[in-house]
Design a protein around this motif. Structure first.
Motif, short mmCIF file in Angstrom:
data_model
loop_
_atom_site.label_atom_id
_atom_site.label_comp_id
_atom_site.label_asym_id
_atom_site.label_seq_id
_atom_site.Cartn_x
_atom_site.Cartn_y
_atom_site.Cartn_z
N ASN A 73 0.84 -1.21 0.00
CA ASN A 73 0.00 0.00 0.00
C ASN A 73 0.87 1.25 0.00
OD1 ASN A 73 -2.44 -1.34 0.07
ND2 ASN A 73 -2.74 -1.11 2.26
N ALA A 74 1.88 1.25 0.87
CA ALA A 74 2.74 2.43 1.00
C ALA A 74 3.41 2.75 -0.33
CB ALA A 74 3.79 2.20 2.08
N ILE A 75 3.87 1.70 -1.01
CA ILE A 75 4.54 1.91 -2.29
C ILE A 75 3.54 2.36 -3.36
CG2 ILE A 75 5.76 0.73 -4.19
CD1 ILE A 75 7.05 -1.04 -1.94
N ARG A 76 2.38 1.70 -3.37
CA ARG A 76 1.39 1.99 -4.40
C ARG A 76 0.85 3.41 -4.33
NH1 ARG A 76 -2.30 -2.28 -3.53
NH2 ARG A 76 -4.01 -0.86 -3.21
N PHE A 77 0.74 3.93 -3.12
CA PHE A 77 0.15 5.26 -2.97
C PHE A 77 1.20 6.35 -2.85
CE2 PHE A 77 -3.30 2.39 -1.75
CZ PHE A 77 -4.27 2.85 -2.64
N SER A 78 2.45 6.01 -3.15
CA SER A 78 3.52 7.01 -3.13
C SER A 78 3.72 7.55 -4.53
CB SER A 78 4.82 6.38 -2.64
OG SER A 78 4.77 6.11 -1.27
N ARG A 120 -10.49 8.32 -4.24
CA ARG A 120 -9.20 8.81 -4.74
C ARG A 120 -9.06 10.27 -4.36
NH1 ARG A 120 -10.02 6.23 -9.93
NH2 ARG A 120 -8.41 4.68 -10.28
N PRO A 121 -7.86 10.70 -4.04
CA PRO A 121 -7.68 12.13 -3.78
C PRO A 121 -8.06 12.89 -5.05
CG PRO A 121 -5.69 10.88 -3.23
CD PRO A 121 -6.62 9.94 -3.92
N SER A 122 -8.67 14.05 -4.91
CA SER A 122 -9.15 14.77 -6.08
C SER A 122 -8.01 15.06 -7.05
CB SER A 122 -9.83 16.07 -5.66
OG SER A 122 -8.95 16.79 -4.85
N GLY A 123 -8.30 14.86 -8.31
CA GLY A 123 -7.33 15.17 -9.35
C GLY A 123 -6.19 14.16 -9.44
N ARG A 124 -6.31 13.01 -8.75
CA ARG A 124 -5.22 12.04 -8.81
C ARG A 124 -5.71 10.76 -9.47
NH1 ARG A 124 -0.77 12.14 -5.68
NH2 ARG A 124 -0.23 10.47 -7.09
N GLU A 125 -5.97 10.83 -10.76
CA GLU A 125 -6.47 9.65 -11.47
C GLU A 125 -5.42 8.54 -11.52
OE1 GLU A 125 -9.62 9.28 -12.10
OE2 GLU A 125 -9.73 11.29 -11.27
N SER A 161 -2.18 0.09 14.14
CA SER A 161 -2.85 1.39 14.14
C SER A 161 -2.39 2.17 12.92
CB SER A 161 -2.53 2.15 15.42
OG SER A 161 -1.14 2.39 15.50
N LEU A 162 -3.19 3.13 12.53
CA LEU A 162 -2.88 3.91 11.33
C LEU A 162 -3.14 5.38 11.59
CD1 LEU A 162 -3.79 3.08 7.70
CD2 LEU A 162 -4.57 5.25 8.64
N ALA A 163 -2.22 6.21 11.13
CA ALA A 163 -2.41 7.66 11.18
C ALA A 163 -2.11 8.18 9.79
CB ALA A 163 -1.47 8.28 12.20
N SER A 164 -2.89 9.13 9.31
CA SER A 164 -2.66 9.62 7.97
C SER A 164 -3.14 11.04 7.82
CB SER A 164 -3.41 8.73 6.96
OG SER A 164 -3.11 9.13 5.64
N GLU A 165 -2.49 11.76 6.93
CA GLU A 165 -2.92 13.11 6.61
C GLU A 165 -2.92 13.24 5.11
OE1 GLU A 165 -1.62 17.64 7.65
OE2 GLU A 165 -0.84 16.05 8.95
N GLU A 166 -4.04 13.68 4.56
CA GLU A 166 -4.16 13.79 3.11
C GLU A 166 -3.08 14.71 2.56
OE1 GLU A 166 -7.86 13.88 -0.06
OE2 GLU A 166 -8.14 14.71 1.94
N GLY A 167 -2.39 14.24 1.53
CA GLY A 167 -1.37 15.05 0.90
C GLY A 167 -0.03 15.03 1.63
N VAL A 168 0.02 14.39 2.78
CA VAL A 168 1.25 14.36 3.57
C VAL A 168 1.84 12.96 3.66
CG1 VAL A 168 2.29 14.83 5.82
CG2 VAL A 168 0.51 16.35 4.93
N GLY A 182 -1.89 9.95 1.15
CA GLY A 182 -2.60 10.03 2.42
C GLY A 182 -4.07 9.63 2.29
N ILE A 183 -4.75 9.65 3.41
CA ILE A 183 -6.15 9.23 3.47
C ILE A 183 -6.95 10.40 4.02
CG2 ILE A 183 -7.73 7.61 4.61
CD1 ILE A 183 -5.19 5.72 4.83
N SER A 184 -8.09 10.67 3.41
CA SER A 184 -8.87 11.81 3.86
C SER A 184 -9.46 11.56 5.24
CB SER A 184 -9.99 12.10 2.87
OG SER A 184 -11.02 11.15 3.04
N GLU A 185 -9.73 12.63 5.95
CA GLU A 185 -10.29 12.52 7.29
C GLU A 185 -11.61 11.76 7.29
OE1 GLU A 185 -10.63 15.86 10.74
OE2 GLU A 185 -9.25 16.27 9.08
N ALA A 186 -12.38 11.93 6.22
CA ALA A 186 -13.67 11.25 6.12
C ALA A 186 -13.49 9.73 6.02
CB ALA A 186 -14.43 11.77 4.90
N ASP A 187 -12.41 9.32 5.38
CA ASP A 187 -12.18 7.89 5.17
C ASP A 187 -11.48 7.20 6.34
OD1 ASP A 187 -13.33 7.82 2.67
OD2 ASP A 187 -11.48 8.33 1.63
#
Length: 175
Positions: free
Chosen positions: A72-77, A118-123, A148-155, A100-105
């Motif tokens: 996952n880490a590699i795929r979403f980098s 998907r993050p907006s604009g990231r097809e 456990s998981l912590a994430s910030e969209e775009g970070v 990153g993962i949105s707060e809603a997700d």
């Protein structure tokens, strides 16, 4: 991925946990080596830092969980991004600088078949199976560990897997 889908279909590996002493340090480094070709083709720099101890775990399940989280880490980098595997005693943290993962997700990341948007604009960002983390959580918890998981969209995203350290006294003299 076939084994992942097999696990998803059966609800998880139906066998009982086969708990043994696992060298977390060695296993994490081995898993990183196995993922190196994938990281290279994705243009991602994979680094292992720190030291791990001997832990109680199911060897196959722990490997499976690590492969999913690392994948996952590699795929979403993004190309040129970095993924760290940080070892500290009985825990391993996988950290990326990805989308990153949105707060809603976030509250749903461990739910089976949950598909984050998907993050907006990231097809270019792939839709995951949406079942990797659910299976990880299942496997890790059935070994008596925690995830456990912590994430910030775009970070980026940080996933921590913590296991039970083997007590020095319980090891006997066969080290």
């Amino acid at each position: 991925a076939e084994s992942l889908l097999r696990l998803a279909r059966t609800g998880a590996d139906l066998r009982d946990a086969d708990i043994e002493v696992v060298d977390l340090d060695g296993m994490v480094r081995e898993t990183a080596e196995r993922m190196e070709p994938l990281a290279e083709s994705a243009g991602v720099n994979l680094r292992v830092e720190g030291r791990g101890k001997r832990v109680l775990a199911d060897h196959e399940w722990l490997e499976q969980a690590l492969l999913v989280v690392l994948g996952n880490a590699i795929r979403f980098s993004e190309r040129g991004g970095r993924v760290w595997l940080r070892l500290k005693d009985a825990a391993v943290v996988v950290e990326d600088e990805g989308v990153g993962i949105s707060e809603a997700d976030l509250p749903y990341v461990f739910e089976r078949f949950y598909q984050g948007r998907r993050p907006s604009g990231r097809e270019d960002v792939p839709e995951g199976f949406g079942l990797g983390l659910a299976i990880c959580k299942d496997l890790v918890e059935r070994m008596g560990g925690r995830i456990s998981l912590a994430s910030e969209e775009g970070v980026g995203t940080m996933v921590e897997i913590g296991l039970t350290e083997v007590e020095k006294s319980a090891e006997g003299t066969d080290s």
